[in-house]
Design an enzyme around this catalytic site. Structure first.
Site, PDB file in Angstrom:
ATOM      1  N   THR A  82      43.362  38.902  37.679  1.00 48.88           N
ATOM      2  CA  THR A  82      42.690  39.332  38.899  1.00 48.88           C
ATOM      3  C   THR A  82      43.650  40.009  39.867  1.00 48.88           C
ATOM      4  O   THR A  82      44.870  39.919  39.722  1.00 48.88           O
ATOM      5  CB  THR A  82      42.038  38.134  39.633  1.00 48.88           C
ATOM      6  N   CYS A  83      43.075  40.662  40.894  1.00 44.30           N
ATOM      7  CA  CYS A  83      43.869  41.400  41.879  1.00 44.30           C
ATOM      8  C   CYS A  83      44.288  40.523  43.041  1.00 44.30           C
ATOM      9  O   CYS A  83      44.297  40.969  44.187  1.00 44.30           O
ATOM     10  CB  CYS A  83      43.086  42.599  42.383  1.00 44.30           C
ATOM     11  N   ASP A  84      44.580  39.272  42.785  1.00 50.35           N
ATOM     12  CA  ASP A  84      45.079  38.393  43.836  1.00 50.35           C
ATOM     13  C   ASP A  84      46.482  37.970  43.434  1.00 50.35           C
ATOM     14  O   ASP A  84      46.686  37.480  42.316  1.00 50.35           O
ATOM     15  CB  ASP A  84      44.163  37.164  43.975  1.00 50.35           C
TER      16      ASP A  84
END
Ligand SMILES: *Cc1c(COP(=O)(O)O)cnc(C)c1O
Length: 376
Positions: free
Chosen positions: A323-325
């Site tokens: 994910t983009c976290d």
């Protein structure tokens, strides 16, 4: 890895990522708790893995259920279990939810303060309550901190208040901390509980229930003592503190019931470095903290990982999710050794993932769907 899971993965080739749970393992775990703590009633902690097939099988085997919300209570009832087999074990409940549980027939509630007792007395008159006491969590790999429970002196006041308000002051509970690797950890809490039983007895209230909680571990990378060992140590502690006046006891295994029953199939999305002269790789999987591996938070739980290239030369890597976290990194402080030959598209099997994975996976962070489960 069980033969049934191996066969399922080979013949069905389910899309990655997914969790595969082997019910035979859950049944064996249940039978071990039955065998080695024969006098304790099992209340399975539903949150660990609420798959309907798991709940139904445990219900058929005679398990009771420790539930933390109305929805979990409904899931337990859906298995055909009577409400008497359900405990509302969360110490933090909305009054409306207590009333709903009461209406559904639930009559056993956890509390850890006078304020919660007052709610239960209003919303579930004449119910049975047990008071949770604090433990230090030493020896637990996933300790439960100071969020739940009160000091023993306060527990006496909480239970006395329950009695005054027309509730049945049933007993004491504690949780030694999850993934408790020290089989002696129950001893001091059982001793504290005995002192509360005595203090209540002096006030004319006889407690009759001791809830020994969860904490039973599953094997990750290191061996853990057997269920037999836990049973022996706990029964010895009960005899030491309660002599021949041992009350009814219950246990609430979650991780110990389902942890080793599941395997996550995952896939390598990317292997890269941040500069040409970096000594280590970053390996990105199609599952991370938001896909179900939340217990890698603070690198607390370290899962065994298998690949088809095991046996090749290995090197440490940072292991991260897709994910983009930026928080979606599983192992960085303690990097994870994986084969240097690992390639994009390789299958990666993450073992010991039957507990606390599906329930922790986000519904759609970055559009990734929740972790799919196959129960076989
Ligand atoms: C989560 C929980 C359990 C289960 O704990 P495990 O360490 O997974 O066995 C048991 N009791 C209560 C009250 C819980 O909240």
């Amino acid at each position: 890895m069980t033969n049934r899971i191996r066969d399922f993965l080979r013949t069905r080739q389910p899309a990655s990522p997914c969790l595969v749970v082997d019910l035979d393992v859950v049944r064996a775990n249940f039978n071990a708790f039955r065998a080695f703590l024969p006098d304790s009633d099992v209340f399975y902690a539903v949150k660990a893995n609420p798959a309907p097939e798991v709940l139904s099988m445990l219900s058929a085997l005679g398990s009771n259920f420790d539930c933390a919300s109305v929805r979990e209570i409904e899931m337990a009832l859906d298995t055909g279990a009577d409400a008497e087999r359900i405990s509302f074990g969360n110490t933090i409940k909305k009054e409306a939810d207590i009333a709903r549980a009461h209406a559904l027939g639930v009559s056993l509630f956890a509390v850890d303060c006078v304020e919660e007792v007052e709610k239960v007395a209003r919303a579930a008159p004449a119910a049975r309550v047990f008071c949770r006491i604090l433990t230090d969590g030493k020896g637990a790999e996933w300790p439960l901190s100071r969020k739940f429970g009160c000091v023993p002196e306060m527990a006496v006041r909480v239970l006395a208040t329950a009695h005054e308000l027309g509730l049945r002051a049933a007993g004491v509970s504690f949780h030694v901390g999850s993934q408790m690797t020290d089989a002696d950890a129950w001893d001091s809490a059982i001793g504290e509980a005995k002192r509360i039983f005595d203090a209540m007895s002096e006030e004319g209230v006889q407690l009759d229930l001791l809830n020994l909680g969860g904490g039973f571990p599953t094997r990750y990378l290191r061996d853990v003592p057997s269920t037999e060992e836990y049973g022996n140590r706990i029964m010895a502690a009960l005899r030491r503190h309660f002599g021949n006046m041992i009350p009814r006891t219950i246990i609430e295994p979650g991780r110990g019931m389902v942890g080793n029953s599941g395997i996550i199939r995952s896939e390598v999305v990317l292997v890269s470095k941040k500069s040409d002269d970096d000594a280590f790789r970053w390996v990105f999987l199609d599952i991370g903290k938001f896909g179900g591996l939340a217990e890698t938070m603070d690198e607390a739980i370290r899962y065994p990982i298998r690949t088809a290239r095991d046996g090749d030369d290995i090197g440490e890597c940072v292991l991260a999710g897709p994910t983009c976290d930026s928080a979606d990194v599983m192992y960085e402080r303690n990097m994870y050794p994986l084969p240097l030959s690992l390639r994009v598209g390789d299958e990666v099997l993450i073992e010991g993932t039957g507990a606390y994975t599906t329930t922790y996976s986000a519904v759609a962070f970055n559009g990734f769907e929740p972790l799919r489960t196959y129960v076989i």
